[in-house]
Design a protein around this motif. Structure first.
Motif, PDB file in Angstrom:
ATOM      1  N   LEU A  10      -0.211  -6.529  12.094  1.00  0.00           N
ATOM      2  CA  LEU A  10       0.521  -7.082  13.229  1.00  0.00           C
ATOM      3  C   LEU A  10       0.582  -6.086  14.375  1.00  0.00           C
ATOM      4  O   LEU A  10       0.414  -6.443  15.545  1.00  0.00           O
ATOM      5  N   SER A  11       0.823  -4.828  14.050  1.00  0.00           N
ATOM      6  CA  SER A  11       0.991  -3.814  15.093  1.00  0.00           C
ATOM      7  C   SER A  11      -0.328  -3.155  15.455  1.00  0.00           C
ATOM      8  O   SER A  11      -0.364  -2.230  16.253  1.00  0.00           O
ATOM      9  N   GLU A  12      -1.399  -3.634  14.856  1.00  0.00           N
ATOM     10  CA  GLU A  12      -2.725  -3.059  15.090  1.00  0.00           C
ATOM     11  C   GLU A  12      -2.734  -1.549  14.916  1.00  0.00           C
ATOM     12  O   GLU A  12      -3.289  -0.813  15.737  1.00  0.00           O
ATOM     13  N   GLY A  13      -2.075  -1.101  13.853  1.00  0.00           N
ATOM     14  CA  GLY A  13      -2.139   0.302  13.496  1.00  0.00           C
ATOM     15  C   GLY A  13      -1.023   1.168  14.033  1.00  0.00           C
ATOM     16  O   GLY A  13      -0.893   2.330  13.636  1.00  0.00           O
ATOM     17  N   VAL A  14      -0.200   0.601  14.904  1.00  0.00           N
ATOM     18  CA  VAL A  14       0.905   1.400  15.438  1.00  0.00           C
ATOM     19  C   VAL A  14       1.888   1.767  14.327  1.00  0.00           C
ATOM     20  O   VAL A  14       2.438   2.868  14.311  1.00  0.00           O
ATOM     21  N   CYS A  15       2.119   0.871  13.392  1.00  0.00           N
ATOM     22  CA  CYS A  15       2.975   1.146  12.249  1.00  0.00           C
ATOM     23  C   CYS A  15       2.167   1.009  10.961  1.00  0.00           C
ATOM     24  O   CYS A  15       1.265   0.185  10.873  1.00  0.00           O
ATOM     25  N   ARG A  16       2.509   1.822   9.984  1.00  0.00           N
ATOM     26  CA  ARG A  16       1.878   1.692   8.674  1.00  0.00           C
ATOM     27  C   ARG A  16       2.968   1.419   7.640  1.00  0.00           C
ATOM     28  O   ARG A  16       3.994   2.100   7.613  1.00  0.00           O
ATOM     29  N   SER A  17       2.738   0.424   6.782  1.00  0.00           N
ATOM     30  CA  SER A  17       3.801  -0.017   5.885  1.00  0.00           C
ATOM     31  C   SER A  17       4.155   1.040   4.843  1.00  0.00           C
ATOM     32  O   SER A  17       5.200   0.956   4.211  1.00  0.00           O
ATOM     33  N   ASP A  18       3.297   2.040   4.669  1.00  0.00           N
ATOM     34  CA  ASP A  18       3.632   3.084   3.700  1.00  0.00           C
ATOM     35  C   ASP A  18       4.225   4.328   4.370  1.00  0.00           C
ATOM     36  O   ASP A  18       4.367   5.360   3.732  1.00  0.00           O
ATOM     37  N   ASP A  19       4.589   4.198   5.608  1.00  0.00           N
ATOM     38  CA  ASP A  19       5.142   5.343   6.345  1.00  0.00           C
ATOM     39  C   ASP A  19       6.668   5.372   6.182  1.00  0.00           C
ATOM     40  O   ASP A  19       7.415   5.005   7.083  1.00  0.00           O
ATOM     41  N   ILE A  20       7.092   5.810   5.025  1.00  0.00           N
ATOM     42  CA  ILE A  20       8.524   5.781   4.692  1.00  0.00           C
ATOM     43  C   ILE A  20       9.353   6.639   5.644  1.00  0.00           C
ATOM     44  O   ILE A  20      10.449   6.231   6.057  1.00  0.00           O
ATOM     45  N   ARG A  53      11.905   7.258  -4.092  1.00  0.00           N
ATOM     46  CA  ARG A  53      10.953   6.951  -5.171  1.00  0.00           C
ATOM     47  C   ARG A  53       9.706   6.279  -4.607  1.00  0.00           C
ATOM     48  O   ARG A  53       8.585   6.538  -5.048  1.00  0.00           O
ATOM     49  N   LEU A  54       9.920   5.407  -3.661  1.00  0.00           N
ATOM     50  CA  LEU A  54       8.774   4.713  -3.065  1.00  0.00           C
ATOM     51  C   LEU A  54       7.833   5.713  -2.402  1.00  0.00           C
ATOM     52  O   LEU A  54       6.608   5.577  -2.450  1.00  0.00           O
ATOM     53  N   HIS A  55       8.436   6.736  -1.799  1.00  0.00           N
ATOM     54  CA  HIS A  55       7.639   7.715  -1.058  1.00  0.00           C
ATOM     55  C   HIS A  55       6.997   8.742  -1.975  1.00  0.00           C
ATOM     56  O   HIS A  55       5.826   9.090  -1.797  1.00  0.00           O
ATOM     57  N   GLU A  56       7.774   9.216  -2.937  1.00  0.00           N
ATOM     58  CA  GLU A  56       7.306  10.360  -3.724  1.00  0.00           C
ATOM     59  C   GLU A  56       7.087  10.045  -5.193  1.00  0.00           C
ATOM     60  O   GLU A  56       6.692  10.929  -5.963  1.00  0.00           O
ATOM     61  N   GLY A  57       7.369   8.826  -5.591  1.00  0.00           N
ATOM     62  CA  GLY A  57       7.345   8.514  -7.015  1.00  0.00           C
ATOM     63  C   GLY A  57       5.971   8.184  -7.573  1.00  0.00           C
ATOM     64  O   GLY A  57       5.828   7.921  -8.754  1.00  0.00           O
ATOM     65  N   GLY A  58       4.958   8.173  -6.720  1.00  0.00           N
ATOM     66  CA  GLY A  58       3.620   7.879  -7.209  1.00  0.00           C
ATOM     67  C   GLY A  58       3.341   6.393  -7.272  1.00  0.00           C
ATOM     68  O   GLY A  58       4.170   5.557  -6.913  1.00  0.00           O
ATOM     69  N   GLU A  59       2.154   6.092  -7.772  1.00  0.00           N
ATOM     70  CA  GLU A  59       1.676   4.722  -7.765  1.00  0.00           C
ATOM     71  C   GLU A  59       2.531   3.805  -8.625  1.00  0.00           C
ATOM     72  O   GLU A  59       2.762   2.646  -8.286  1.00  0.00           O
ATOM     73  N   GLY A  60       2.994   4.321  -9.756  1.00  0.00           N
ATOM     74  CA  GLY A  60       3.786   3.503 -10.656  1.00  0.00           C
ATOM     75  C   GLY A  60       5.011   2.928  -9.976  1.00  0.00           C
ATOM     76  O   GLY A  60       5.255   1.721 -10.013  1.00  0.00           O
ATOM     77  N   TRP A  61       5.749   3.790  -9.318  1.00  0.00           N
ATOM     78  CA  TRP A  61       6.944   3.313  -8.635  1.00  0.00           C
ATOM     79  C   TRP A  61       6.589   2.385  -7.482  1.00  0.00           C
ATOM     80  O   TRP A  61       7.274   1.409  -7.229  1.00  0.00           O
ATOM     81  N   ARG A  62       5.508   2.680  -6.804  1.00  0.00           N
ATOM     82  CA  ARG A  62       5.108   1.801  -5.714  1.00  0.00           C
ATOM     83  C   ARG A  62       4.822   0.394  -6.242  1.00  0.00           C
ATOM     84  O   ARG A  62       5.275  -0.597  -5.685  1.00  0.00           O
ATOM     85  N   ASN A  63       4.084   0.327  -7.331  1.00  0.00           N
ATOM     86  CA  ASN A  63       3.802  -0.973  -7.914  1.00  0.00           C
ATOM     87  C   ASN A  63       5.077  -1.666  -8.374  1.00  0.00           C
ATOM     88  O   ASN A  63       5.244  -2.874  -8.195  1.00  0.00           O
TER      89      ASN A  63
END
Lengths: 234, 234
Positions: free
Chosen positions: A201-211, A121-131
């Motif tokens: 923290l990772s200076e772009g190596v990781c992205r928090s939305d990269d499920i 859901r976090l990945h594909e559920g859209g903005e609503g689920w993300r919020n």
DNA sequence: AGGAAATTTAATCAGCCGCATAATTAATGC
DNA sequence: GCATTAATTATGCGGCTGATTAAATTTCCT
């Protein structure tokens, strides 16, 4: 005196009163919930005013009280709206996993069955689920009333997970299992919040939305953690 | 007009004015910080009023603005007060560990050196430190500005940990290391918040303030997690 | 002693907060 | 077709919020 506004006897006034059925795009109620969800997730309960929500949802403040009675009840409504859906998702997922594996359940499998519905859901559920998940993350680490709310809504799902893992790790003590779950819960909570912390923290190596990057790592990390904590006492 | 209060020409009035340097039990400033720390940790920035802080600290509201200029700067002062202490604690701890082990550092050892200073303060540092860590936990999972604040203050310590672990796990990718740290951070954050969640969930089997039970489990859990995530790619 | 600096208070301000009431308009049921 | 109900807005009230100001009191410095 009173509010007898000397208004529109002259035909068309401002858009006051009940709107025409087909003129409405969605439901005003849903629009309020969507906006409130986003704001509460971002700024917390006290960081949001009903005026702000009303304005962003293009409705009058009184409409919010008409639907939800109070700000607190609006918050509860936001929290409840998706809780049942995600709870059923997770219970179904774990039921299916257990039905498939019988008593050859693994720690990895149980954790995946527990996590996947949320991450999907976090990945594909859209903005609503993300919020929504950001809100859950915030509430979970809020000392005052956060704990109680989480308990009421999410405990059954968690106990289901712990039962599953206990079957995969016979001899594990309750204490070890609960502490381990607590660590898993913290990891998940922080990931749901998506504060962008890991990005910086990772200076772009990781992205928090990269499920897709997150999910296998979280499963591997948690499963190894559970085993390490729960096995040395058995 | 103005505020010409017909007050105490009759000798001893209330304790107004500059206090004798040695007559003060503590500092009014410190009292304000202590109260603010507790309240902010419990209710978040927006859930606290400066009047409330002033009243609980037995000072006038204007005194808070005299010392801190604004509510926001009061919050920053609270956050900063203990940050340097705990940062130095942790850097010293990791330095000492590395000096002792050379390049035979282990994942467990590095994580313990990273965690122990915090858990020790949490356990033995009294109410002030407990409140402070709850505040850190809250800020860490606050989407809006939480991430930035944490970055500014705590990144150097974290990079020190990651360097240590990277030495214990040669060949580990940056991505795996950062994701793993994120999971560790979430576990720690939730434990620091001490929401009482695990108490209710476990029906008393675990207590969130039981640091001696928490510490070895968290170290074992995180170390196994790091290894599991970082090794399969090497 | 006497002025400068520090600390504290009382009083107040402009603005925003949650919430309530009444008015207005459209849909619905008999 | 008319009364009832549902959905919506305009308006406003009392109370609280962060912040300011001027004054009062005390200690420090010389």
């Amino acid at each position: 005196m009173g509010a007898s506004a000397g208004s529109a006897k002259t035909g068309r006034s401002a858009k006051v009163g009940r709107p025409a059925k087909d003129s409405r795009e969605k439901d005003a109620r849903e629009a309020i919930l969507d906006v409130a969800e986003e704001r509460f997730a971002k700024h917390g309960f006290h960081g949001v005013t009903v005026r702000e929500v009303a304005s962003a949802a293009h409705v009058n403040t009184a409409l919010i009280h008409y639907y939800f009675n109070s700000k607190k009840e609006l918050f509860d409504a936001v929290f409840m709206r998706r809780a049942e859906t995600i709870n059923r998702d997770r219970l179904d997922s774990m039921d299916a996993y257990e039905a498939r594996l019988g008593d050859r359940v693994s720690v990895e499998g149980a954790i995946e069955a527990f996590l996947h519905p949320v991450l999907k859901r976090l990945h594909e559920g859209g903005e609503g689920w993300r919020n929504y998940f950001a809100l859950v993350g915030l509430v979970n680490s809020t000392t005052a009333w956060g704990g109680e709310v989480m308990t009421r809504y999410f405990d059954p799902v968690i106990h289901r997970l712990i039962d599953l893992i206990a079957r995969a790790l016979p001899g594990a003590s309750k204490q070890d299992l609960y502490w381990s779950y607590n660590f898993l819960s913290g990891s998940l909570t922080l990931s749901l919040a998506e504060t962008g912390r890991i990005d910086r923290l990772s200076e772009g190596v990781c992205r928090s939305d990269d499920i897709p990057a997150l999910e296998p790592r979280m499963i591997a990390y948690a499963a190894a953690g559970f085993r390490s904590v729960c096995v040395r006492s058995a």
